[in-house]
Design an enzyme around this catalytic site. Structure first.
Site: not given
Ligand SMILES: C[S@@+](CC[C@H](N)C(=O)[O-])C[C@H]1O[C@@H](n2cnc3c(N)ncnc32)[C@H](O)[C@@H]1O
Length: 241
Positions: A65, A90, A117, A139, A143, A175
């Site tokens: 995940e 995460e 990452d 994320d 933009k 979404d």
């Molecule tokens: C909008 S949140 C969604 C979190 C979760 N999947 C949910 O549905 O509630 C996006 C998550 O991806 C993580 N994230 C961003 N870039 C990442 C990367 N390169 N590798 C792993 N996680 C990452 C962020 O820290 C954040 O917790």
């Protein structure tokens, strides 16, 4: 530029965007980060001979995940399938602390973690070592000038194609309509994955046994409608079949 540890896809050191820290941690969370996390963390400095070998007992499959946030889905999936090994990535420390508390409370032995990452862990894993990968609500970077920060890219799809075994799946939820279109366009250009949907219900209905994540609950409360896309890792030569 760094060399890949296992000789797989070349890993390009890249900037990780987004926050890595939020609210101050409670003492119990800090203790779990200090004591439990090191025991569950992937050691990316050593080669990974086998993904299944990362777990203390035999597993029938290994699933990854990417960006598990608060870990709602990862915990539920791991609790439901003790015979499967799960790897969670995460960078956000508060999400990691929350997940560790749940792992500790439930005594789960089938989760391994990378605080950073996900691309680093993907490049480290052996070829065709995963049966399934989850990418839920990455994320959105809405933009236009920030879109290159999105996790889905030609390069990450190629890296995922190396580690997901033929017939395995990449499950993606968002979404944000523009991110869904962005992902479908990149999958369309890839020779490695095929979108499995046959009818609209396939992308409007969550997967069987779905656990709603915190981000999804917020998106729905704000009136946004998620899509659930399943991409199958093609078997060689399957593209035009
Ligand atoms: C909008 S949140 C969604 C979190 C979760 N999947 C949910 O549905 O509630 C996006 C998550 O991806 C993580 N994230 C961003 N870039 C990442 C990367 N390169 N590798 C792993 N996680 C990452 C962020 O820290 C954040 O917790």
């Amino acid at each position: 530029m760094e060399e890949a540890i296992d000789g797989g896809a070349a890993h390009v050191a890249r900037r990780l965007y987004g926050r890595s820290k939020g609210k101050a941690l409670r003492a119990g969370q800090a203790r779990l980060l200090q004591e439990l996390l090191p025991r569950l963390t992937l050691d990316l400095t050593q080669p990974c001979p086998s993904a299944a070998g990362l777990f203390p007992t035999a597993v029938t499959d290994v699933r990854l995940e990417i960006g598990f946030g608060g870990g709602e889905h990862l915990i539920a999936a791991a609790a439901a399938r003790p015979d499967v090994g799960f790897i969670g990535c995460e960078p956000f420390v508060n999400g990691m602390a929350k997940l560790l508390a749940r792992i500790d409370a439930l005594g789960l032995a089938n989760i391994r973690l990378h605080q950073g990452d996900a691309a680093e862990a993907i490049d480290w894993l052996p070829q065709a070592s995963l049966g399934r990968t989850y990418l839920f609500y990455p994320d959105p970077w809405p933009k236009r000038r920030h879109r290159k920060r999105r996790f889905v890219s030609k390069e990450t799809l190629a890296a995922l194609a190396r580690v997901i075994r033929p017939g395995g799946e990449l499950r993606f939820a968002t979404d944000i309509d523009d991110y869904a279109g962005w992902t479908l366009a990149r999958v369309r250009e890839s020779t490695d994955f095929a979108w499995t949907a046959r009818a609209s219900a396939d992308w409007l209905t969550p997967w069987r046994g779905w656990t709603q994540t915190k981000y999804e609950a917020k998106a729905m409360a704000a009136g946004r409608k998620p899509v659930y896309l399943t991409f199958e890792r093609r078997r060689d030569g399957a593209r035009d079949a």
